[in-house]
Design a protein around this motif. Structure first.
Motif, PDB file in Angstrom:
ATOM      1  N   HIS A   1       5.770  -6.395  -6.129  1.00  8.56           N
ATOM      2  CA  HIS A   1       6.302  -5.253  -6.429  1.00  8.56           C
ATOM      3  C   HIS A   1       5.469  -3.838  -6.794  1.00  8.56           C
ATOM      4  CE1 HIS A   1      10.342  -5.745  -7.154  1.00  8.56           C
ATOM      5  NE2 HIS A   1      10.157  -7.255  -7.845  1.00  8.56           N
ATOM      6  N   TRP A   2       4.164  -4.285  -7.453  1.00  7.82           N
ATOM      7  CA  TRP A   2       3.277  -3.333  -7.546  1.00  7.82           C
ATOM      8  C   TRP A   2       2.726  -2.713  -6.520  1.00  7.82           C
ATOM      9  CZ3 TRP A   2      -1.903  -2.206  -6.668  1.00  7.82           C
ATOM     10  CH2 TRP A   2      -2.449  -1.182  -7.575  1.00  7.82           C
ATOM     11  N   CYS A   3       2.573  -3.601  -5.454  1.00  3.48           N
ATOM     12  CA  CYS A   3       1.940  -3.219  -4.192  1.00  3.48           C
ATOM     13  C   CYS A   3       2.943  -2.063  -3.587  1.00  3.48           C
ATOM     14  CB  CYS A   3       1.377  -4.348  -3.104  1.00  3.48           C
ATOM     15  SG  CYS A   3       0.029  -5.273  -3.523  1.00  3.48           S
ATOM     16  N   ALA A   4       4.194  -2.665  -3.405  1.00  3.57           N
ATOM     17  CA  ALA A   4       5.059  -1.888  -2.676  1.00  3.57           C
ATOM     18  C   ALA A   4       5.377  -0.395  -3.406  1.00  3.57           C
ATOM     19  CB  ALA A   4       6.602  -2.607  -3.059  1.00  3.57           C
ATOM     20  N   GLN A   5       5.319  -0.328  -4.823  1.00  2.00           N
ATOM     21  CA  GLN A   5       5.328   0.872  -5.617  1.00  2.00           C
ATOM     22  C   GLN A   5       4.079   1.600  -5.144  1.00  2.00           C
ATOM     23  OE1 GLN A   5       5.439  -0.218  -9.448  1.00  2.00           O
ATOM     24  NE2 GLN A   5       7.638  -0.764  -9.537  1.00  2.00           N
ATOM     25  N   GLU A   6       3.020   1.042  -4.923  1.00  2.00           N
ATOM     26  CA  GLU A   6       1.882   1.987  -4.583  1.00  2.00           C
ATOM     27  C   GLU A   6       1.546   2.139  -3.191  1.00  2.00           C
ATOM     28  OE1 GLU A   6      -0.080   3.363  -6.992  1.00  2.00           O
ATOM     29  OE2 GLU A   6       0.987   2.421  -8.601  1.00  2.00           O
ATOM     30  N   ASN A   7       2.578   1.732  -2.264  1.00  2.00           N
ATOM     31  CA  ASN A   7       2.332   1.867  -1.093  1.00  2.00           C
ATOM     32  C   ASN A   7       0.817   1.093  -0.422  1.00  2.00           C
ATOM     33  OD1 ASN A   7       3.199   2.566   1.636  1.00  2.00           O
ATOM     34  ND2 ASN A   7       2.264   4.389   1.604  1.00  2.00           N
ATOM     35  N   ILE A   8       0.579  -0.232  -0.851  1.00  2.00           N
ATOM     36  CA  ILE A   8      -0.491  -0.892  -0.600  1.00  2.00           C
ATOM     37  C   ILE A   8       0.098  -2.103   0.024  1.00  2.00           C
ATOM     38  CG2 ILE A   8      -2.428  -2.084  -1.562  1.00  2.00           C
ATOM     39  CD1 ILE A   8      -2.631  -0.035  -3.706  1.00  2.00           C
ATOM     40  N   ARG A   9      -0.884  -2.770   1.091  1.00  2.00           N
ATOM     41  CA  ARG A   9      -0.378  -4.065   1.639  1.00  2.00           C
ATOM     42  C   ARG A   9      -0.828  -4.986   0.818  1.00  2.00           C
ATOM     43  NH1 ARG A   9      -1.802  -0.757   5.959  1.00  2.00           N
ATOM     44  NH2 ARG A   9      -3.958  -1.725   6.007  1.00  2.00           N
ATOM     45  N   HIS A  10      -0.128  -6.130   0.864  1.00  2.00           N
ATOM     46  CA  HIS A  10      -0.753  -7.300   0.146  1.00  2.00           C
ATOM     47  C   HIS A  10      -0.704  -8.582   1.173  1.00  2.00           C
ATOM     48  CE1 HIS A  10       0.240 -11.216  -2.459  1.00  2.00           C
ATOM     49  NE2 HIS A  10      -1.153 -10.892  -2.250  1.00  2.00           N
ATOM     50  N   ARG A  11      -1.876  -8.891   1.477  1.00  2.00           N
ATOM     51  CA  ARG A  11      -2.006  -9.835   2.543  1.00  2.00           C
ATOM     52  C   ARG A  11      -2.482 -11.281   1.851  1.00  2.00           C
ATOM     53  NH1 ARG A  11      -5.717  -8.673   7.806  1.00  2.00           N
ATOM     54  NH2 ARG A  11      -3.770  -7.690   8.315  1.00  2.00           N
ATOM     55  N   LEU A  12      -1.598 -12.300   2.512  1.00  2.00           N
ATOM     56  CA  LEU A  12      -2.037 -13.705   2.001  1.00  2.00           C
ATOM     57  C   LEU A  12      -2.947 -14.422   3.056  1.00  2.00           C
ATOM     58  CD1 LEU A  12       1.547 -14.745   0.464  1.00  2.00           C
ATOM     59  CD2 LEU A  12      -0.643 -14.038  -0.882  1.00  2.00           C
ATOM     60  N   ILE A  13      -3.798 -15.178   2.752  1.00  2.00           N
ATOM     61  CA  ILE A  13      -4.694 -15.933   3.616  1.00  2.00           C
ATOM     62  C   ILE A  13      -4.012 -16.993   3.686  1.00  2.00           C
ATOM     63  CG2 ILE A  13      -6.858 -14.849   3.119  1.00  2.00           C
ATOM     64  CD1 ILE A  13      -7.540 -17.322   1.442  1.00  2.00           C
TER      65      ILE A  13
ATOM     66  N   PHE B   1     -11.972   5.212  -4.116  1.00  2.00           N
ATOM     67  CA  PHE B   1     -11.368   5.483  -2.744  1.00  2.00           C
ATOM     68  C   PHE B   1      -9.867   4.643  -2.811  1.00  2.00           C
ATOM     69  CE2 PHE B   1     -14.072   1.545  -3.058  1.00  2.00           C
ATOM     70  CZ  PHE B   1     -13.021   0.747  -2.902  1.00  2.00           C
ATOM     71  N   PRO B   2      -8.923   5.466  -1.787  1.00  2.00           N
ATOM     72  CA  PRO B   2      -7.945   4.947  -1.566  1.00  2.00           C
ATOM     73  C   PRO B   2      -7.790   3.439  -1.394  1.00  2.00           C
ATOM     74  CG  PRO B   2      -7.959   6.963  -0.641  1.00  2.00           C
ATOM     75  CD  PRO B   2      -9.457   6.599  -0.897  1.00  2.00           C
ATOM     76  N   ILE B   3      -6.692   2.643  -1.854  1.00  2.00           N
ATOM     77  CA  ILE B   3      -6.565   1.117  -1.751  1.00  2.00           C
ATOM     78  C   ILE B   3      -5.583   1.085  -0.499  1.00  2.00           C
ATOM     79  CG2 ILE B   3      -6.056  -0.975  -2.394  1.00  2.00           C
ATOM     80  CD1 ILE B   3      -6.711   0.044  -5.466  1.00  2.00           C
ATOM     81  N   GLU B   4      -5.967   0.431   0.564  1.00  2.00           N
ATOM     82  CA  GLU B   4      -5.201   0.245   1.699  1.00  2.00           C
ATOM     83  C   GLU B   4      -4.494  -1.155   1.627  1.00  2.00           C
ATOM     84  OE1 GLU B   4      -4.275   2.575   3.916  1.00  2.00           O
ATOM     85  OE2 GLU B   4      -5.711   4.044   3.171  1.00  2.00           O
ATOM     86  N   GLU B   5      -5.315  -2.172   1.064  1.00  2.00           N
ATOM     87  CA  GLU B   5      -4.876  -3.378   1.451  1.00  2.00           C
ATOM     88  C   GLU B   5      -5.601  -4.415   0.279  1.00  2.00           C
ATOM     89  OE1 GLU B   5      -4.631  -5.417   5.551  1.00  2.00           O
ATOM     90  OE2 GLU B   5      -6.194  -6.766   4.369  1.00  2.00           O
TER      91      GLU B   5
END
Length: 225
Positions: free
Chosen positions: A129-141, A98-102
């Protein structure tokens, strides 16, 4: 002059019914309300220490689990580093159904430069960097709220019982190969009450059927209008 941990003192007092219900409830950490994302694509990622050395090495398992379906991707590495994370994500992206959103992580240095940069999150960490290239959000808890990553934390307990308890494995290659089979069985065959006695892959297929049915409904509704 005997050193006794405070947790032992508390356990003894509680057993003797000398701790009131009000005090016990105040000392108990409140858990956040649990819920399940309506569709796949929201992942929690974390490292786990392999509970015994292999070939004299401390190994690390990197895990990602989908919040909706409990679909998992796991790999074993010899180091806990950003390089391992990027290698892991590139392989996972090729296999993810499935597409990765976050992707949600804790504040480990392998995931963020929030603390060692001196300037907070700079966006220069390899994972960012990787998340920005793949248009994926990186969330920190937030720090100290590991319950927010509770889904992946709970799967680590299952790993100890269902995979690592069958070891120790004789070498790195053996444990890596066996982890692939364990990961495949988890996604294709492991049915649990939480998923309505379905496997993660079955839950993903059902989610796409619902999404297609909903899309078809809106298209037909617009055509009628």
């Amino acid at each position: 002059n005997i050193a006794i941990p405070s947790s032992t003192v508390y356990a003894i007092l509680k057993r003797l019914q000398m701790v009131s219900i009000r005090l016990a409830s105040r000392l108990t950490k409140k858990h956040l309300k649990r819920y399940r994302r309506p569709f796949p694509g929201y992942l929690q990622m974390d490292f786990k220490y392999v509970p015994y050395p292999t070939e004299g090495l401390q190994l690390y398992q990197l895990s990602c689990v989908d919040h909706h379906s409990s679909w998992r991707f796991i790999r074993i590495y010899t180091e806990k580093s950003a390089d391992s994370v990027i290698h892991f994500l590139n392989e996972m992206k090729k296999n993810c159904p499935f597409p990765i959103e976050e992707i949600q992580t804790d504040n480990d240095m392998a995931f963020t430069d929030k603390f060692w940069s001196g300037r907070g999150v700079t966006g220069s960490h390899p994972l960012d960097h990787w998340c920005a290239q793949e248009n994926i959000r990186h969330r920190l808890i937030p720090i100290g709220v590991k319950e927010l990553n509770g889904k992946v934390e709970n799967t680590h307990k299952q790993d100890d019982r269902e995979f690592f308890a069958k070891g120790p494995y004789r070498d790195l290659k053996t444990i890596q190969i066996n982890s692939l089979g364990y990961n495949q069985r988890w996604n294709e065959q492991r049915r649990t009450r939480a998923l309505g006695f379905k496997s993660p892959n079955e839950v993903i297929r059902e989610a796409y059927v619902r999404a297609l049915a909903l899309l078809s409904f809106f298209v037909n509704d617009q055509n009628r209008a």
